[in-house]
Motif scaffolding. Structure first.
Motif, PDB file in Angstrom:
ATOM      1  N   UNK A 117     -75.031   6.580 -68.470  1.00  0.00           N
ATOM      2  CA  UNK A 117     -75.069   7.925 -67.909  1.00  0.00           C
ATOM      3  C   UNK A 117     -76.409   8.119 -67.202  1.00  0.00           C
ATOM      4  N   UNK A 118     -76.351   8.491 -65.934  1.00  0.00           N
ATOM      5  CA  UNK A 118     -77.567   8.755 -65.165  1.00  0.00           C
ATOM      6  C   UNK A 118     -77.966  10.211 -65.386  1.00  0.00           C
ATOM      7  N   UNK A 119     -78.941  10.428 -66.252  1.00  0.00           N
ATOM      8  CA  UNK A 119     -79.366  11.781 -66.615  1.00  0.00           C
ATOM      9  C   UNK A 119     -80.882  11.814 -66.781  1.00  0.00           C
ATOM     10  N   UNK A 120     -81.406  13.008 -66.885  1.00  0.00           N
ATOM     11  CA  UNK A 120     -82.828  13.207 -67.198  1.00  0.00           C
ATOM     12  C   UNK A 120     -82.980  14.642 -67.675  1.00  0.00           C
ATOM     13  N   UNK A 121     -84.156  14.981 -68.164  1.00  0.00           N
ATOM     14  CA  UNK A 121     -84.395  16.365 -68.596  1.00  0.00           C
ATOM     15  C   UNK A 121     -84.249  17.324 -67.427  1.00  0.00           C
ATOM     16  N   UNK A 122     -84.845  16.944 -66.296  1.00  0.00           N
ATOM     17  CA  UNK A 122     -84.846  17.860 -65.157  1.00  0.00           C
ATOM     18  C   UNK A 122     -83.468  17.973 -64.521  1.00  0.00           C
ATOM     19  N   UNK A 123     -82.651  16.907 -64.610  1.00  0.00           N
ATOM     20  CA  UNK A 123     -81.317  16.931 -64.012  1.00  0.00           C
ATOM     21  C   UNK A 123     -80.311  17.682 -64.868  1.00  0.00           C
ATOM     22  N   UNK A 124     -80.637  17.898 -66.142  1.00  0.00           N
ATOM     23  CA  UNK A 124     -79.665  18.519 -67.055  1.00  0.00           C
ATOM     24  C   UNK A 124     -80.074  19.900 -67.551  1.00  0.00           C
ATOM     25  N   UNK A 169     -72.743  18.797 -63.184  1.00  0.00           N
ATOM     26  CA  UNK A 169     -72.979  17.939 -64.350  1.00  0.00           C
ATOM     27  C   UNK A 169     -71.684  17.730 -65.131  1.00  0.00           C
ATOM     28  N   UNK A 170     -70.903  18.778 -65.311  1.00  0.00           N
ATOM     29  CA  UNK A 170     -69.631  18.653 -66.033  1.00  0.00           C
ATOM     30  C   UNK A 170     -68.691  17.706 -65.294  1.00  0.00           C
ATOM     31  N   UNK A 200     -82.706  13.139 -60.596  1.00  0.00           N
ATOM     32  CA  UNK A 200     -83.298  14.462 -60.375  1.00  0.00           C
ATOM     33  C   UNK A 200     -82.236  15.536 -60.177  1.00  0.00           C
ATOM     34  N   UNK A 201     -81.028  15.135 -59.731  1.00  0.00           N
ATOM     35  CA  UNK A 201     -79.944  16.110 -59.558  1.00  0.00           C
ATOM     36  C   UNK A 201     -78.657  15.352 -59.238  1.00  0.00           C
ATOM     37  N   UNK A 202     -77.607  16.106 -58.917  1.00  0.00           N
ATOM     38  CA  UNK A 202     -76.309  15.522 -58.577  1.00  0.00           C
ATOM     39  C   UNK A 202     -75.782  16.197 -57.318  1.00  0.00           C
ATOM     40  N   UNK A 203     -75.071  15.412 -56.503  1.00  0.00           N
ATOM     41  CA  UNK A 203     -74.432  15.967 -55.304  1.00  0.00           C
ATOM     42  C   UNK A 203     -72.999  15.475 -55.258  1.00  0.00           C
ATOM     43  N   UNK A 204     -72.171  16.218 -54.559  1.00  0.00           N
ATOM     44  CA  UNK A 204     -70.769  15.831 -54.416  1.00  0.00           C
ATOM     45  C   UNK A 204     -70.624  14.998 -53.156  1.00  0.00           C
ATOM     46  N   UNK A 205     -70.024  13.803 -53.317  1.00  0.00           N
ATOM     47  CA  UNK A 205     -69.824  12.924 -52.183  1.00  0.00           C
ATOM     48  C   UNK A 205     -68.620  13.330 -51.356  1.00  0.00           C
ATOM     49  N   UNK A 206     -68.426  12.615 -50.235  1.00  0.00           N
ATOM     50  CA  UNK A 206     -67.319  12.924 -49.337  1.00  0.00           C
ATOM     51  C   UNK A 206     -65.969  12.736 -50.007  1.00  0.00           C
ATOM     52  N   UNK A 207     -65.898  11.786 -50.946  1.00  0.00           N
ATOM     53  CA  UNK A 207     -64.638  11.528 -51.651  1.00  0.00           C
ATOM     54  C   UNK A 207     -64.528  12.334 -52.938  1.00  0.00           C
ATOM     55  N   UNK A 208     -65.362  13.372 -53.061  1.00  0.00           N
ATOM     56  CA  UNK A 208     -65.376  14.284 -54.204  1.00  0.00           C
ATOM     57  C   UNK A 208     -65.936  13.657 -55.485  1.00  0.00           C
ATOM     58  N   UNK A 209     -66.473  12.448 -55.382  1.00  0.00           N
ATOM     59  CA  UNK A 209     -67.173  11.884 -56.540  1.00  0.00           C
ATOM     60  C   UNK A 209     -68.549  12.521 -56.638  1.00  0.00           C
ATOM     61  N   UNK A 210     -69.061  12.571 -57.834  1.00  0.00           N
ATOM     62  CA  UNK A 210     -70.391  13.135 -58.059  1.00  0.00           C
ATOM     63  C   UNK A 210     -71.398  11.990 -58.073  1.00  0.00           C
TER      64      UNK A 210
END
Length: 688
Positions: free
Chosen positions: A339-346, A433-434, A525-535
Motif C-alpha cells: 500500500x502506497x501511503x504516508x502520514x501526509x497522504x492519509x 483514499x477509499x 504525498x497524495x492520490x489522483x484519479x487517472x484517465x482510466x479511473x484508477x487511483x
C-alpha cells in the motif's frame, strides 16, 4: 565408520536383514525433539482459539505432549508390554488436555490432521543416509525389512521411507508402537523371530545404537552390525547441541552465514562491502520481524496483509525471502501486498470535522508547526487561505508553539467558511483514499498492515477513513500513543513497546533504522484519479535520497536478504519463534544505534531530513551549530534556540563521532546532547 563384520563365509545370503530407521536408513537435519516442537508450533498457530490460556506458547505445548507420551508409556508398561505409545493415542490425549473445550468431532479431525502434518514435517527434515545402500550390499539377504523403536505407526513410516525411495529395497517392516514391544528390551527381536520363522543365525540386524542394535539382538543369536559413520555421527552430535541451546543454534547459523558472506559481498567498493556486511549482521532483527508477522497473521486470522511504503517494501522483501512459498509451520500465509501511503497522504482523508480536537492528532506529535506546513497538510492553496489567516491574525511563515492552545487557530477553525472549505477538501481526499484502498483489495474483513513504527498514526488515519474494516498493525517498535485509538485498530510491536520494555534510549535513536529501511520509491504525498479511473499514488523523492539508496541502503538490504535466506531453513527445522529471536533483534538495533560503522554515519549525514509536519522543508544534519554558537547559546536566546533546534532534529548522539569537526567542538556538542537527554527525561517524568 565402525562396523562389526560378520563371518559371511558361512552364508551365501542371509534369510532376513532388519535395519534400524533413524540414523541408519534415514537421518534428520535437526534433533528428533525439534520435530515435536514444530508440531507444537503448528498446534499453537492453527488451534490457538481453542487452546487453554496457559498453552499459548509452543514450548508449553511441547511439554504437554511429552507429559501425554509419558502417561501412555507408563500405562502400556502396566499391561505387560514395553513402554511404547503410538502417535494417534498421544495426539488424542495431548489435544484433549490443551484444548479442554474441543468437541469429539473436532478432536477426531484434529488428530487426523496432526498425524499427516507430523509426517510432512519428517519428510521436510529428513534425508536418506548416503552410505546405507552400499552397506546393505555387504549383507545380502532374501528379505530386507526395517525394524524401529518409534512412535509413528507403520502406515506413516512406510510413506516416509517411500518418499526417500527406500521402499525399493525394503519388504515392509515393523515399528515398536504397532505391537507394544521394542528393541531396547529385546522383546521386538523375539517377536519378529517368532513371526518370521527365521533361524537366528540366518538373521542380521543393522543399526546405530550399541545396546538396541548390537547387544540385544546378539542375546537372541542374531548378528548385530553397528553402523555409525564418523562424519554423520559428528553432525548428529552437533544437531543435538543446537536443539538444547538456542544460543548455540544462533551462533552456529551466524558463523555459517559469515563464512558465506565474505565471498558474496561486493568487491572493489569498501562502502558497499561495509553496508552489505552490516546487513548480514543485522538480519536477525528483520528475519525475526518477518517471523513475528507470520505468527500474528495466523493468530489474528487475517484476510489480507499489506506492507506500507516506504519501509514496508523492504520488510516485504525479507518476508518473501523467509517464506518463499508463503507458508509457515505447514499453514498458508496471507499474500503480502503493498500500500502506497504516508502520514501526509492519509491524514486529511481521516478528518471528520474542522476542529481543534481533530487537528490535535497532528499537534500532539508536533508541538511546533509553521502555518505554511499546516496548509500543505490540509491541501489548502495559500492564496485561498491567506485572507482567512489575515482575518484571524496569522501569517504563512509564522511558527506556532502548541497550536491547539492558540486562540487565533481556534478562531480560524471556527470560521464557518474556512471550515466548510476544509471539510470539502477532506471529503475529496477521503473518496480518493477509499477508492485506492478498494482498488488494492482492502475491501473489508480483518486486514493486517506492516510498517516500521513508532506510534502507528498512518494506521489510525486509515482506520478512521474505513471504520468498517478491522485493522491490525505490526511494527518494529511502538511508542506510547498520544492520540485516542480508533475502536477498529490493534497494534503489535515486535522489538520494543514503550511502557512495556526498557531500552528507552533506542527510541531517541530511531533515525538510522529508518534510513536503512528506506526504499527507492518516493514518499506518497497524495492520490489522483487517472484517465482510466484508477487511483494513482503521487510520490515525492529527492536527489539526495536517490543517491543515499544507490550508494548505501541497497547494499545493506541486499546483505539482510542474503542472510535471511540462509537463516530460513534453520528457523524452520528448529521451530524457532519470533520471541526467541527478539533478544538478537534487540542487540542488532543497539549495535546500529550505539556503535554504528563509519559507512552508516557517512550515509546519515549525506541525506537531508524531511519534516512535512513540523517546520516543513528539509533539514541538513551536517549543518552543525558552530562552537561559537554553542558557547554564546548560554546567554543568547537566539543562539540557544538555534542549538536546541539542531538537537531536536538530530537526536542520534552516537553519530556525532562521525562529524568532521574539531575535538573541542565535538565535545561541546556531545555535552549539549547529554544535557538535552537528561532534561527530556526529567520533563517526561514530571508529566508521567
Amino acid at each position: 565408520m565402525r562396523l562389526s563384520i560378520p563371518h559371511v563365509e558361512f552364508f551365501e545370503m542371509y534369510q532376513l536383514c532388519t535395519v534400524d530407521v533413524w540414523d541408519t536408513l534415514l537421518r534428520r537435519r535437526c534433533h528428533p525433539e525439534a520435530i515435536k516442537l514444530a508440531v507444537a508450533r503448528h498446534v499453537r498457530l492453527r488451534y490457538h482459539s481453542q487452546l487453554h490460556p496457559e498453552m499459548q506458547d509452543q514450548w508449553a505445548l511441547y511439554n504437554a505432549r511429552i507429559d501425554a507420551e509419558l502417561t501412555i508409556a507408563h500405562r502400556t508398561r502396566e499391561t505387560g508390554h514395553d513402554d511404547e505409545y503410538e502417535l494417534k493415542d498421544v495426539f488424542y490425549r495431548w489435544l484433549s488436555a490443551v484444548c479442554p473445550s474441543i468437541d469429539a468431532d473436532s478432536l477426531e479431525a484434529a488428530v487426523k490432521e496432526l498425524r499427516q502434518h507430523e509426517l510432512q514435517v519428517e519428510i521436510e527434515n529428513t534425508y536418506r543416509d548416503e552410505g546405507i545402500l552400499t552397506l546393505l550390499e555387504k549383507y545380502k539377504a532374501e528379505r530386507v525389512m526395517y525394524l524401529s523403536d518409534f512412535y509413528m505407526a507403520s502406515d506413516l513410516l512406510d510413506a516416509l521411507l517411500a518418499h526417500h525411495g527406500l521402499d525399493a529395497v525394503l519388504s515392509g517392516g515393523l515399528v515398536s508402537c504397532d505391537v507394544g514391544l521394542n528393541k531396547r528390551s529385546g522383546n521386538l527381536f523375539r517377536y519378529i523371530q517368532e513371526r518370521e520363522g527365521v533361524p537366528a543365525e540366518a538373521h542380521v540386524h543393522i543399526g546405530d545404537n550399541p545396546h538396541s542394535d548390537v547387544y540385544m539382538p546378539s542375546k537372541f543369536g542374531i548378528k548385530g552390525v553397528l553402523y555409525e559413520p564418523e562424519k554423520a555421527h559428528s553432525e548428529r552430535l552437533v544437531r543435538n547441541e543446537l536443539f538444547s541451546s538456542r544460543a548455540a543454534l544462533f551462533a552456529h547459523v551466524q558463523e555459517k552465514i559469515n563464512s558465506a558472506s565474505a565471498a558474496s559481498a561486493p568487491k572493489g567498493n569498501q562502502t558497499a562491502q561495509g553496508m552489505f556486511l552490516l546487513g548480514v549482521q543485522s538480519a536477525p532483527l528483520f528475519a525475526g520481524l518477518a517471523l513475528f508477522i507470520a505468527e500474528r497473521s495466523r493468530l489474528d486470522n487475517l484476510d489480507k496483509l499489506y506492507f506500507l511504503t516506504r519501509e514496508g517494501l523492504f520488510f516485504l522483501r525479507v518476508f518473501q525471502a523467509l517464506f518463499p512459498e508463503n507458508r509457515h509451520a505447514g499453514l498458508s500465509l496471507p499474500t503480502g501486498n503493498v500500500l502506497a501511503v504516508s502520514r501526509i497522504a492519509t491524514f486529511l482523508a481521516s478528518l471528520n470535522f474542522a476542529s481543534i480536537e481533530e487537528l490535535s492528532r497532528i499537534w500532539r506529535l508536533n508541538s511546533q508547526q509553521k502555518i505554511s506546513t499546516l496548509l500543505k497538510i490540509l491541501d489548502l492553496d495559500p492564496l485561498i487561505a491567506e485572507p482567512f489567516l489575515k482575518r484571524h491574525g496569522l501569517e504563512l511563515e509564522m511558527v506556532l508553539n502548541q497550536p491547539q492552545e492558540d486562540s487565533r487557530v481556534q478562531a480560524l477553525l471556527s470560521d464557518k467558511v474556512f471550515s466548510s472549505i476544509l471539510i470539502n477538501k477532506a471529503a475529496e481526499r477521503r473518496a480518493l483514499l477509499s477508492a485506492y484502498l478498494e482498488q488494492e483489495g482492502a475491501t473489508g474483513g480483518h486486514i493486517g498492515i506492516v510498517d516500521i513504527g513508532w506510534r502507528g498514526t498512518i494506521q489510525d488515519n486509515i482506520a478512521l477513513t474505513r471504520p468498517d474494516i478491522q485493522w491490525s498493525g505490526y511494527y518494529v517498535a511502538l511508542r506510547k500513543f498520544l492520540n485516542p485509538q480508533p475502536n477498529n485498530t490493534k497494534k503489535h510491536a515486535y522489538v520494543l513497546e514503550e511502557g512495556r520494555d526498557g531500552e528507552k534510549d533506542l527510541f531517541e535513536s530511531f533515525e538510522p533504522l529508518e534510513l536503512l529501511c528506506n526504499c527507492a520509491i518516493g514518499s506518497t504525498i497524495s492520490y489522483v484519479q487517472g484517465a482510466d479511473e484508477t487511483v494513482i499514488p503521487l510520490e515525492d523523492t529527492t536527489k539526495e535520497e536517490a543517491v543515499l539508496i544507490k550508494n548505501y541502503v541497497r547494499y545493506f538490504q541486499d546483505g539482510v536478504t542474503f542472510a535471511t535466506e540462509r537463516w530460513a531453513p534453520f528457523l524452520s527445522s528448529h521451530a524457532v519463534s519470533s520471541q526467541e529471536m527478539r533478544p538478537l533483534a534487540l542487540k542488532v538495533w543497539q549495535h546500529i544505534c550505539n556503535t554504528p560503522p563509519s559507512e552508516l554515519v557517512e550515509a546519515y549525514y549525506s541525506c537531508l531530513q524531511h519534516d512535512p509536519f513540523g517546520f516543513g522543508g528539509f533539514f541538513d544534519r551536517g549543518a552543525v551549530p558552530s562552537l561559537n554558537t554553542i558557547v554564546w547559546g548560554i546567554i543568547s536566546r537566539r543562539k540557544r534556540r538555534e542549538v536546541i533546534h539542531y538537537v531536536r532534529r538530530t537526536q542520534w548522539s552516537a553519530a556525532l563521532e562521525g562529524l568532521p569537526i574539531g575535538p573541542i567542538h565535538k565535545a561541546a556538542l556531545t555535552t549539549v546532547f547529554r544535557i538535552a537527554k537528561v532534561y527530556k527525561r526529567f520533563v517526561l517524568m514530571r508529566h508521567s
